[in-house]
Design a protein around this motif. Structure first.
Motif, mmCIF file in Angstrom:
data_model
loop_
_atom_site.group_PDB
_atom_site.id
_atom_site.type_symbol
_atom_site.label_atom_id
_atom_site.label_comp_id
_atom_site.label_asym_id
_atom_site.label_seq_id
_atom_site.Cartn_x
_atom_site.Cartn_y
_atom_site.Cartn_z
ATOM 1 N N LEU A 1 2.630 -5.359 8.192
ATOM 2 C CA LEU A 1 1.560 -4.840 7.714
ATOM 3 C C LEU A 1 1.296 -3.175 7.951
ATOM 4 N N GLY A 2 1.946 -3.070 9.326
ATOM 5 C CA GLY A 2 1.642 -1.740 9.708
ATOM 6 C C GLY A 2 2.475 -0.746 9.074
ATOM 7 N N ILE A 3 3.835 -1.177 8.578
ATOM 8 C CA ILE A 3 4.573 -0.210 7.525
ATOM 9 C C ILE A 3 4.078 -0.323 6.352
ATOM 10 N N LEU A 4 3.501 -1.524 5.871
ATOM 11 C CA LEU A 4 2.722 -1.156 4.204
ATOM 12 C C LEU A 4 1.535 -0.130 4.358
ATOM 13 N N ALA A 5 0.739 -0.107 5.491
ATOM 14 C CA ALA A 5 -0.219 0.894 5.699
ATOM 15 C C ALA A 5 0.409 2.380 5.600
ATOM 16 N N LEU A 6 1.469 2.448 5.904
ATOM 17 C CA LEU A 6 2.232 3.839 5.789
ATOM 18 C C LEU A 6 2.344 4.402 4.464
ATOM 19 N N VAL A 7 2.215 3.346 3.527
ATOM 20 C CA VAL A 7 2.686 4.143 2.054
ATOM 21 C C VAL A 7 1.557 4.710 1.645
ATOM 22 N N LYS A 8 0.327 5.126 2.113
ATOM 23 C CA LYS A 8 -0.776 5.627 1.787
ATOM 24 C C LYS A 8 -0.160 7.104 2.166
ATOM 25 N N SER A 9 0.191 7.233 3.358
ATOM 26 C CA SER A 9 0.383 8.541 3.977
ATOM 27 C C SER A 9 1.937 9.151 3.653
ATOM 28 N N TYR A 10 2.829 8.416 3.177
ATOM 29 C CA TYR A 10 4.218 8.958 3.036
ATOM 30 C C TYR A 10 4.971 8.580 1.616
ATOM 31 N N GLY A 11 4.190 7.811 0.841
ATOM 32 C CA GLY A 11 4.705 7.266 -0.526
ATOM 33 C C GLY A 11 5.644 6.104 -0.305
ATOM 34 N N ALA A 12 5.872 5.498 -1.519
ATOM 35 C CA ALA A 12 6.703 4.285 -1.515
ATOM 36 C C ALA A 12 8.108 4.935 -1.438
ATOM 37 N N PRO B 1 13.300 -2.164 -2.635
ATOM 38 C CA PRO B 1 14.353 -3.275 -2.290
ATOM 39 C C PRO B 1 14.848 -3.196 -0.803
ATOM 40 N N SER B 2 14.880 -1.920 -0.084
ATOM 41 C CA SER B 2 15.070 -1.782 1.113
ATOM 42 C C SER B 2 13.800 -2.220 2.212
ATOM 43 N N THR B 3 12.608 -2.047 1.555
ATOM 44 C CA THR B 3 11.286 -2.396 2.272
ATOM 45 C C THR B 3 11.323 -3.977 2.478
ATOM 46 N N ALA B 4 11.610 -4.667 1.445
ATOM 47 C CA ALA B 4 11.868 -6.069 1.330
ATOM 48 C C ALA B 4 12.697 -6.764 2.315
ATOM 49 N N ALA B 5 14.110 -5.893 2.218
ATOM 50 C CA ALA B 5 15.042 -6.408 3.094
ATOM 51 C C ALA B 5 14.591 -6.355 4.675
ATOM 52 N N PHE B 6 13.973 -5.122 4.795
ATOM 53 C CA PHE B 6 13.585 -4.749 6.390
ATOM 54 C C PHE B 6 12.630 -5.985 6.783
ATOM 55 N N PHE B 7 11.427 -6.194 5.821
ATOM 56 C CA PHE B 7 10.525 -7.031 6.240
ATOM 57 C C PHE B 7 11.287 -8.730 6.444
ATOM 58 N N GLN B 8 12.437 -9.001 5.642
ATOM 59 C CA GLN B 8 13.054 -10.244 5.836
ATOM 60 C C GLN B 8 13.629 -10.190 7.264
ATOM 61 N N ALA B 9 13.945 -8.901 7.652
ATOM 62 C CA ALA B 9 14.772 -8.949 9.066
ATOM 63 C C ALA B 9 13.892 -8.801 10.127
ATOM 64 N N VAL B 10 12.509 -8.349 9.821
ATOM 65 C CA VAL B 10 11.692 -8.325 10.947
ATOM 66 C C VAL B 10 11.233 -9.804 11.278
ATOM 67 N N ILE B 11 11.020 -10.427 9.849
ATOM 68 C CA ILE B 11 10.410 -11.969 10.164
ATOM 69 C C ILE B 11 11.595 -12.798 10.661
#
Length: 71
Positions: A39-50, A15-25
């Protein structure tokens, strides 16, 4: 891709990721200008986990990072 799809992708992380994306947009004059950041933040999930990424987005919301530009 539209803003709803980007926010839905963030919701799958947390939920925090969705809220952050909304704020960015919302912080950009045109919603599409925030897509690359999200999209850059979404790519980080592979390295750091959800869980870790959602916690970082939570902190980003608290310091209003989506509204800042680094020059």
């Amino acid at each position: 891709m539209d803003p709803a799809a980007v926010i839905a992708a963030g919701e799958r992380i947390g939920p925090s990721t969705a809220a952050f994306f909304q704020a960015v947009i919302d912080a950009r004059p045109h919603p599409e200008q925030g897509f690359r950041t999200c999209l850059g933040i979404l790519a980080l999930v592979k390295s750091y986990g959800a869980e870790r990424l959602d916690a970082a987005c939570r902190r980003g919301i608290l310091i209003k990072a989506a509204l800042r530009r680094l020059d």
